[in-house]
Motif scaffolding. Structure first.
Motif, mmCIF file in Angstrom:
data_model
loop_
_atom_site.group_PDB
_atom_site.id
_atom_site.type_symbol
_atom_site.label_atom_id
_atom_site.label_comp_id
_atom_site.label_asym_id
_atom_site.label_seq_id
_atom_site.Cartn_x
_atom_site.Cartn_y
_atom_site.Cartn_z
ATOM 1 N N SER A 106 1.609 -0.952 -0.300
ATOM 2 C CA SER A 106 0.538 -0.303 0.352
ATOM 3 C C SER A 106 1.187 1.219 0.117
ATOM 4 O O SER A 106 2.554 1.131 0.816
ATOM 5 C CB SER A 106 -0.825 -0.322 1.104
ATOM 6 O OG SER A 106 -1.475 -1.124 1.291
ATOM 7 N N VAL A 123 -4.796 6.690 -0.976
ATOM 8 C CA VAL A 123 -4.151 5.276 -1.123
ATOM 9 C C VAL A 123 -4.391 4.702 -1.604
ATOM 10 O O VAL A 123 -5.389 3.656 -1.100
ATOM 11 C CB VAL A 123 -4.255 5.795 0.373
ATOM 12 C CG1 VAL A 123 -3.535 4.479 1.240
ATOM 13 C CG2 VAL A 123 -3.672 6.796 1.581
ATOM 14 N N TYR A 124 -3.404 3.793 -2.006
ATOM 15 C CA TYR A 124 -3.609 2.401 -2.825
ATOM 16 C C TYR A 124 -3.568 1.686 -1.829
ATOM 17 O O TYR A 124 -2.582 0.781 -0.755
ATOM 18 C CB TYR A 124 -2.570 2.573 -4.006
ATOM 19 C CG TYR A 124 -2.880 1.487 -4.759
ATOM 20 C CD1 TYR A 124 -3.749 0.598 -4.466
ATOM 21 C CD2 TYR A 124 -1.628 1.142 -5.020
ATOM 22 C CE1 TYR A 124 -4.031 -0.267 -5.215
ATOM 23 C CE2 TYR A 124 -1.784 -0.181 -6.257
ATOM 24 C CZ TYR A 124 -3.416 -0.879 -6.459
ATOM 25 O OH TYR A 124 -3.046 -1.648 -6.961
ATOM 26 N N VAL A 125 -4.630 0.782 -1.184
ATOM 27 C CA VAL A 125 -4.619 -0.253 0.221
ATOM 28 C C VAL A 125 -4.715 -1.687 -1.053
ATOM 29 O O VAL A 125 -5.529 -2.128 -1.415
ATOM 30 C CB VAL A 125 -5.669 0.153 0.285
ATOM 31 C CG1 VAL A 125 -5.497 -0.961 2.001
ATOM 32 C CG2 VAL A 125 -5.223 1.589 1.457
ATOM 33 N N ASN A 126 -3.498 -2.681 -0.784
ATOM 34 C CA ASN A 126 -3.763 -3.583 -0.774
ATOM 35 C C ASN A 126 -2.794 -4.757 0.688
ATOM 36 O O ASN A 126 -1.631 -4.597 0.981
ATOM 37 C CB ASN A 126 -2.831 -4.326 -1.883
ATOM 38 C CG ASN A 126 -2.797 -3.714 -3.403
ATOM 39 O OD1 ASN A 126 -4.284 -4.238 -3.931
ATOM 40 N ND2 ASN A 126 -2.468 -2.489 -3.745
ATOM 41 N N ALA A 127 -4.096 -5.108 1.238
ATOM 42 C CA ALA A 127 -3.955 -5.698 2.503
ATOM 43 C C ALA A 127 -3.401 -7.161 2.264
ATOM 44 O O ALA A 127 -3.888 -7.277 1.245
ATOM 45 C CB ALA A 127 -5.032 -5.796 2.959
#
Length: 294
Positions: free
Chosen positions: A116, A135-139
């Motif tokens: 992220s 915000v680019y979110v990649n959990a």
């Protein structure tokens, strides 16, 4: 040293106010596929777009460009998952799931960002952010779910790393045997106010290559969002890396606002100066461990 793979990022979410050559419609994308393959490309990465250039995420919005690419080329296809323009965890791969058992529509590669980051653009001249909340979110639970499905469907992830933590998470996914070797890493660089990625400098590139997983077979490529990739392109080619370039990432006023095919020809000429040959789509499939087209 393997032959050079050239991936072309043909449109991203670029509008035509700077470079009028950005393809949006399926017909335009199909013609672009033929032109870039003729110039030396082996992979096409595209974002589905409406006729007015806005992001589009319906199944037919993705299917129509894929059909056009297949009809006009032998390129490997890498469609987007939608970054911050498409909500929901598994919804982001719904089009991949829908196409997975169709020999025409199934993509060989899917871009996956294993981390992220902030993707607001900073306006250096006016000393302010153009936006302040992107915000680019990649959990990790999302990444695990995606890679499990891609592994089951026989689709290779292109691991787009914006910084070293992304690279370390990608290596963890390989350790979990969710990503098969060779890993295909895309080292994202950022210029033009894009602060969420490494700068397009020798130091920015070296930080990535220094942290490639030592115990895994991998191939890597470089791209640059909102900036010129050429300052690091020759170095990447000389080190055995690959190139992912396109007018979707940057309009290239330095080259007179070129087409994607013109950019590919520039990269081919760079490779020739150091004696590195360019891979065909068939050869690129072999390098990345992807089955030949049936």
């Amino acid at each position: 040293m393997n032959k050079l793979i050239i991936e072309v990022r043909i449109n991203e979410y670029a509008m035509r106010d700077e470079n009028p050559n950005v393809p949006w419609t399926p017909e335009e994308i199909g013609r672009e596929a033929r032109a870039i393959q003729d110039a030396g490309a082996s992979i096409v990465h595209f974002h589905a777009r409406a006729a007015d250039g806005s992001p589009a995420h319906g199944l037919e919005d993705y299917a129509a460009p894929i059909r056009a690419i297949r009809a006009n080329s032998d390129l490997m296809i890498n469609p987007t998952l939608g970054q911050i323009t498409k909500g929901g965890k598994l919804e982001r791969i719904s089009h991949i799931e829908a196409f997975a058992h169709d020999p025409i529509l199934k993509p060989e590669i899917v871009g996956l960002d294993p981390g992220s980051t902030n993707i607001d653009i900073f306006d250096q001249q006016n000393r302010r952010f153009v936006t302040e909340g992107k915000v680019y979110v990649n959990a990790h639970d999302t990444l695990i779910a995606f890679t499990e499905r891609f592994r089951a469907l026989g689709i290779k992830p292109a691991l787009a790393c914006w910084s070293i933590p992304f690279l370390r998470s990608a290596a963890a996914l390989m350790d979990m045997e969710l990503v098969a070797e060779p890993g295909y890493f895309l080292f994202v660089h950022g210029e033009g106010g894009q602060l969420g990625a490494h700068p397009a400098t020798a130091e920015g590139l070296r930080a990535y290559t220094d942290h490639l997983p030592k115990n895994r077979q991998s191939e890597w490529a470089v791209c640059c969002k909102s900036g010129n990739l050429f300052p690091i392109a020759l170095s990447a080619i000389a080190q055995g890396g690959h190139i992912a370039i396109g007018i979707g990432d940057y309009a290239y006023p330095e080259l007179g606002y070129p087409t994607n095919a013109q950019l590919v020809r520039e990269i081919v000429n760079l490779a020739k100066t150091i004696g590195r040959e360019v891979a065909t789509p068939t050869e690129a499939r072999g390098i990345l461990g992807i089955r030949p087209k049936s």
